[in-house]
Design a protein around this motif. Structure first.
Motif, mmCIF file in Angstrom:
data_model
loop_
_atom_site.group_PDB
_atom_site.id
_atom_site.type_symbol
_atom_site.label_atom_id
_atom_site.label_comp_id
_atom_site.label_asym_id
_atom_site.label_seq_id
_atom_site.Cartn_x
_atom_site.Cartn_y
_atom_site.Cartn_z
ATOM 1 N N LEU A 1 10.648 -23.925 17.670
ATOM 2 C CA LEU A 1 11.900 -24.466 17.155
ATOM 3 C C LEU A 1 12.228 -23.840 15.813
ATOM 4 N N GLN A 2 13.507 -23.853 15.476
ATOM 5 C CA GLN A 2 13.962 -23.353 14.178
ATOM 6 C C GLN A 2 14.773 -24.467 13.521
ATOM 7 N N ALA A 3 14.479 -24.742 12.249
ATOM 8 C CA ALA A 3 15.232 -25.734 11.484
ATOM 9 C C ALA A 3 16.192 -24.998 10.559
ATOM 10 N N VAL A 4 17.476 -25.252 10.741
ATOM 11 C CA VAL A 4 18.507 -24.644 9.900
ATOM 12 C C VAL A 4 19.048 -25.752 8.999
ATOM 13 N N VAL A 5 18.815 -25.605 7.690
ATOM 14 C CA VAL A 5 19.240 -26.642 6.751
ATOM 15 C C VAL A 5 20.555 -26.249 6.090
ATOM 16 N N SER A 6 21.372 -27.261 5.841
ATOM 17 C CA SER A 6 22.644 -27.043 5.155
ATOM 18 C C SER A 6 22.994 -28.306 4.382
ATOM 19 N N GLN A 7 23.951 -28.170 3.501
ATOM 20 C CA GLN A 7 24.419 -29.295 2.700
ATOM 21 C C GLN A 7 25.924 -29.427 2.923
ATOM 22 N N PRO A 8 26.341 -30.183 3.965
ATOM 23 C CA PRO A 8 27.765 -30.284 4.281
ATOM 24 C C PRO A 8 28.582 -30.998 3.206
ATOM 25 N N ASN A 9 27.944 -31.876 2.440
ATOM 26 C CA ASN A 9 28.611 -32.517 1.311
ATOM 27 C C ASN A 9 27.576 -32.855 0.247
ATOM 28 N N PHE A 10 28.013 -33.463 -0.829
ATOM 29 C CA PHE A 10 27.171 -33.677 -2.009
ATOM 30 C C PHE A 10 25.851 -34.389 -1.718
ATOM 31 N N GLY A 11 25.863 -35.459 -0.922
ATOM 32 C CA GLY A 11 24.659 -36.263 -0.731
ATOM 33 C C GLY A 11 24.033 -36.176 0.638
ATOM 34 N N THR A 12 24.379 -35.171 1.426
ATOM 35 C CA THR A 12 23.845 -35.064 2.786
ATOM 36 C C THR A 12 23.070 -33.769 2.958
ATOM 37 N N LEU A 13 21.899 -33.898 3.560
ATOM 38 C CA LEU A 13 21.104 -32.740 3.963
ATOM 39 C C LEU A 13 21.097 -32.733 5.481
ATOM 40 N N ARG A 14 21.686 -31.708 6.094
ATOM 41 C CA ARG A 14 21.723 -31.599 7.550
ATOM 42 C C ARG A 14 20.653 -30.619 8.009
ATOM 43 N N VAL A 15 19.893 -31.050 9.009
ATOM 44 C CA VAL A 15 18.876 -30.201 9.624
ATOM 45 C C VAL A 15 19.251 -30.039 11.090
ATOM 46 N N GLU A 16 19.590 -28.820 11.479
ATOM 47 C CA GLU A 16 19.901 -28.526 12.875
ATOM 48 C C GLU A 16 18.659 -27.901 13.499
ATOM 49 N N ILE A 17 18.151 -28.546 14.517
ATOM 50 C CA ILE A 17 16.972 -28.027 15.212
ATOM 51 C C ILE A 17 17.463 -27.221 16.401
ATOM 52 N N ARG A 18 17.084 -25.947 16.418
ATOM 53 C CA ARG A 18 17.539 -25.007 17.444
ATOM 54 C C ARG A 18 16.342 -24.336 18.107
ATOM 55 N N PRO A 19 16.530 -23.837 19.313
ATOM 56 C CA PRO A 19 15.451 -23.049 19.929
ATOM 57 C C PRO A 19 15.376 -21.679 19.250
ATOM 58 N N THR A 20 14.217 -21.083 19.285
ATOM 59 C CA THR A 20 14.034 -19.755 18.706
ATOM 60 C C THR A 20 12.999 -18.996 19.521
ATOM 61 N N TRP A 21 12.959 -17.701 19.330
ATOM 62 C CA TRP A 21 11.948 -16.871 20.001
ATOM 63 C C TRP A 21 10.751 -16.638 19.086
ATOM 64 N N ARG A 22 10.899 -16.955 17.782
ATOM 65 C CA ARG A 22 9.792 -16.756 16.829
ATOM 66 C C ARG A 22 8.692 -17.787 17.076
ATOM 67 N N TYR A 23 7.504 -17.345 17.308
ATOM 68 C CA TYR A 23 6.380 -18.245 17.519
ATOM 69 C C TYR A 23 5.538 -18.330 16.261
ATOM 70 N N PRO A 24 5.099 -19.435 15.777
ATOM 71 C CA PRO A 24 5.200 -20.775 16.333
ATOM 72 C C PRO A 24 6.490 -21.497 15.973
ATOM 73 N N GLY A 25 7.338 -20.905 15.123
ATOM 74 C CA GLY A 25 8.591 -21.546 14.739
ATOM 75 C C GLY A 25 8.396 -22.514 13.588
ATOM 76 N N ASP A 26 9.408 -23.319 13.331
ATOM 77 C CA ASP A 26 9.345 -24.314 12.262
ATOM 78 C C ASP A 26 8.852 -25.626 12.846
ATOM 79 N N ARG A 27 8.102 -26.373 12.035
ATOM 80 C CA ARG A 27 7.549 -27.643 12.504
ATOM 81 C C ARG A 27 7.766 -28.805 11.541
ATOM 82 N N SER A 28 8.166 -28.514 10.305
ATOM 83 C CA SER A 28 8.331 -29.615 9.362
ATOM 84 C C SER A 28 9.321 -29.277 8.268
#
Length: 141
Positions: free
Chosen positions: A102-129
């Motif tokens: 899995l891949q975790a893509v982090v973004s800050q859509p507004n001042f007080g929100t942290l968005r983490v989008e979990i996506r599939p990836t080909w990189r092994y082992p990927g993100d876990r935390s």
């Protein structure tokens, strides 16, 4: 022969100075091409953590070690509110039961929100935390 030497040197100088050097490159600082700055919040700021499963499989989350895993269906969004801005470091562990990376893509859509989008990836082992430190830094492992 020595009489023609100054003329040849002058002609060569004029020729070389008139050539347009379009391939000239200038050295720049990191600010000119270093990518986006790392995500960071103000220490003590209240943060709403939003996790989105953008995979085609069930992903499980665990906010506190030893707590019951929370299933997150494909396309589902889950929000965690931080009760106190002075809360200690926050960690979130996520995995796919099939073992897919899995891949975790982090973004800050507004001042007080942290968005983490979990996506599939080909990189092994990927993100876990995901680890949000109490100094405002956000790390993905």
């Amino acid at each position: 022969m020595f009489k023609k030497l100054p003329i040849v040197l002058a002609a060569a100088t004029l020729l070389l100075t008139s050539i347009d050097h379009t391939q000239t490159s200038l050295a720049g600082t990191c600010a000119s091409n270093c990518g986006s700055s790392p995500l960071q919040f103000t220490p003590g700021q209240r943060i709403r953590l939003e996790v989105v499963n953008n995979t085609s499989k069930l992903v499980e989350l665990e906010k506190i070690q030893g707590s019951k895993a929370i299933p997150l269906q494909p396309g589902e969004k889950l929000q965690f509110a931080q009760e106190d801005g002075k809360q200690p470091n926050l960690s979130l562990v996520f995995w796919d039961k099939t073992g897919s990376p899995l891949q975790a893509v982090v973004s800050q859509p507004n001042f007080g929100t942290l968005r983490v989008e979990i996506r599939p990836t080909w990189r092994y082992p990927g993100d876990r935390s995901l680890y949000i430190l109490n100094d405002g830094r956000v790390n993905v492992f």
